[in-house]
Design an enzyme around this catalytic site. Sequence first.
Site, PDB file in Angstrom:
ATOM      1  N   LYS A  50       0.846  -1.201   0.000  1.00  0.00           N
ATOM      2  CA  LYS A  50       0.000   0.000   0.000  1.00  0.00           C
ATOM      3  C   LYS A  50       0.879   1.248   0.000  1.00  0.00           C
ATOM      4  O   LYS A  50       1.919   1.262   0.679  1.00  0.00           O
ATOM      5  CB  LYS A  50      -0.908  -0.035   1.235  1.00  0.00           C
ATOM      6  CG  LYS A  50      -1.988   1.049   1.270  1.00  0.00           C
ATOM      7  CD  LYS A  50      -2.888   0.880   2.490  1.00  0.00           C
ATOM      8  CE  LYS A  50      -3.995   1.927   2.525  1.00  0.00           C
ATOM      9  NZ  LYS A  50      -4.900   1.758   3.693  1.00  0.00           N
ATOM     10  N   SER A 125      -9.872   1.920   2.588  1.00  0.00           N
ATOM     11  CA  SER A 125      -8.943   2.639   1.736  1.00  0.00           C
ATOM     12  C   SER A 125      -7.941   1.720   1.022  1.00  0.00           C
ATOM     13  O   SER A 125      -7.369   2.133   0.015  1.00  0.00           O
ATOM     14  CB  SER A 125      -8.182   3.671   2.572  1.00  0.00           C
ATOM     15  OG  SER A 125      -7.378   3.027   3.541  1.00  0.00           O
ATOM     16  N   SER A 149     -10.179  -0.416   6.816  1.00  0.00           N
ATOM     17  CA  SER A 149      -9.575  -0.305   5.482  1.00  0.00           C
ATOM     18  C   SER A 149      -8.882  -1.547   4.948  1.00  0.00           C
ATOM     19  O   SER A 149      -8.514  -1.576   3.782  1.00  0.00           O
ATOM     20  CB  SER A 149      -8.582   0.848   5.462  1.00  0.00           C
ATOM     21  OG  SER A 149      -9.273   2.037   5.250  1.00  0.00           O
TER      22      SER A 149
HETATM   23  N1  GLN Z   1     -13.446   4.366   5.917  1.00  0.00           N
HETATM   24  C1  GLN Z   1     -12.812   4.716   7.145  1.00  0.00           C
HETATM   25  C2  GLN Z   1     -12.325   6.134   7.090  1.00  0.00           C
HETATM   26  O1  GLN Z   1     -12.423   6.709   6.084  1.00  0.00           O
HETATM   27  C3  GLN Z   1     -11.686   3.771   7.448  1.00  0.00           C
HETATM   28  C4  GLN Z   1     -10.441   4.100   6.761  1.00  0.00           C
HETATM   29  C5  GLN Z   1      -9.266   3.283   7.228  1.00  0.00           C
HETATM   30  O2  GLN Z   1      -9.400   2.261   7.891  1.00  0.00           O
HETATM   31  N2  GLN Z   1      -8.083   3.769   6.902  1.00  0.00           N
HETATM   32  O3  GLN Z   1     -11.852   6.658   8.039  1.00  0.00           O
END
Ligand code: GLN
Length: 447
Positions: A50, A125, A149
């Site tokens: 990532k 994400s 995410s």
């Molecule tokens: N969708 C969640 C957010 O936008 C989780 C994102 C994540 O785990 N990095 O904060």
Amino acid sequence: MITLKEALTLNKDELKKFKDDLKAKIEANPELNAYIDVKNVGEGVPIAIKDNIQVQGWSVTAASNILQGYIAPYNATVINKLTDAGLSPFGRVNMDEFAMGSTTESSFYGKTLNPVNPEYVPGGSSGGSAAAVGAGLAIAALGSDTGGSIRQPAAFCGIVGMKPTYGRVSRFGLGAYASSLDQIGPLTQNVEDAAILYDIISGSCEKDSTNAQRDDKVTPSLNADRKLRIAILPDYLENANQDIKDAYAKAIEALKAQGHTIVEHEMKDSKFDISAYYITATAEATTNLARYDGIRYGNRVEGKNLEDTFVQTRSNGFGDEVKRRIMLGNFVLSSGYYEAYYVKAQKARHIIKDNYAKIFEDVDLILSPVAPTVAPKFGELATPMDMYLSDIYTISVNLAGLPGLSLPVMKNADGMPVGLQLIASAYDEQTLFDGSLSLERELNYKA
Ligand code: GLN
């Protein structure tokens, strides 16, 4: 695609050929937009990384315009652990900007498509990580999970995604979103590979003061035959649609067939989850993102004076979602509102943690949805609030610091994967993997 377990048995020549073929296959499939770039470094088993995890000498941008041109000066601890185990970072994969989002649509590099059906989001994400594995363009990938995410994109793409207990995996070299919630974890084709990759990346790290400094491993004693007590949460399904309810019923039957004991519990106070998470996460994010001022990292827009340079750089460098969260985070931390919002969110966080602890006094694992629906189509989550509300089933796990593993259970009528998660108590990854392996075995899901 060969599994990670199989890849680890290849000899040098086989591995070289495999990686050349993989690179060609990735380059022949650019429309998915899972990879930002492909770099064949070292001779090990290739793992997709990532774009918020530092690999020395590579660009690392968290899919943001503000970090264009920034080169990582050192390896994240997880990258050193990978290479020590004979694995190689192999390409940067797409994500929502600074890991804020649920679809990859906030990436500077444009959205990633869902490999099962390109009309659907891959999740986020870590959408690039999940899409790469789901599409057969990676053996396995690393992602990060602040509020779902890893688990949510894994569920949307029909693969396995695992978030370790907070502190199990070093955050050194991970671009911080919300420091008290972030964990790096594996996205893989099956549960056993997730356990293998988790074992490789987890463990002590002197450079991360929040690391638990524990080096116990799970794979030596993986055991799908253990009989466990597993909590189900009937009331908690209120916000989930029929696909999720069907998968939940199917998973319960599968767990019973494997000889586990199913007991009903209640997930109390879940109405606090969204606010406690978005207050905590944005407060920490606003603090972490203050360092991107155009002076030390990446892109700079020269202004009339220093302050103007900060303003121009940040206005130009951050996308809309990141700006929204910086504003929210500053608001909840500002004097006069700090007690009303931030302090209250921390109290709610304690209640959430205690509620999980009470359930774990009685059971080994909890079965939970990952998201209220399967992957939505692009554009279906019309407002930011729609997106935040769709995090309802993943964020409490981060707030409580627990390990969770999402795995595919079935496909819905449109052929989209439906994933569910098992959640364990802190540091009990062993039981999490044992139970997940047994569920996977019974479900026998075919991609
Ligand atoms: N969708 C969640 C957010 O936008 C989780 C994102 C994540 O785990 N990095 O904060």
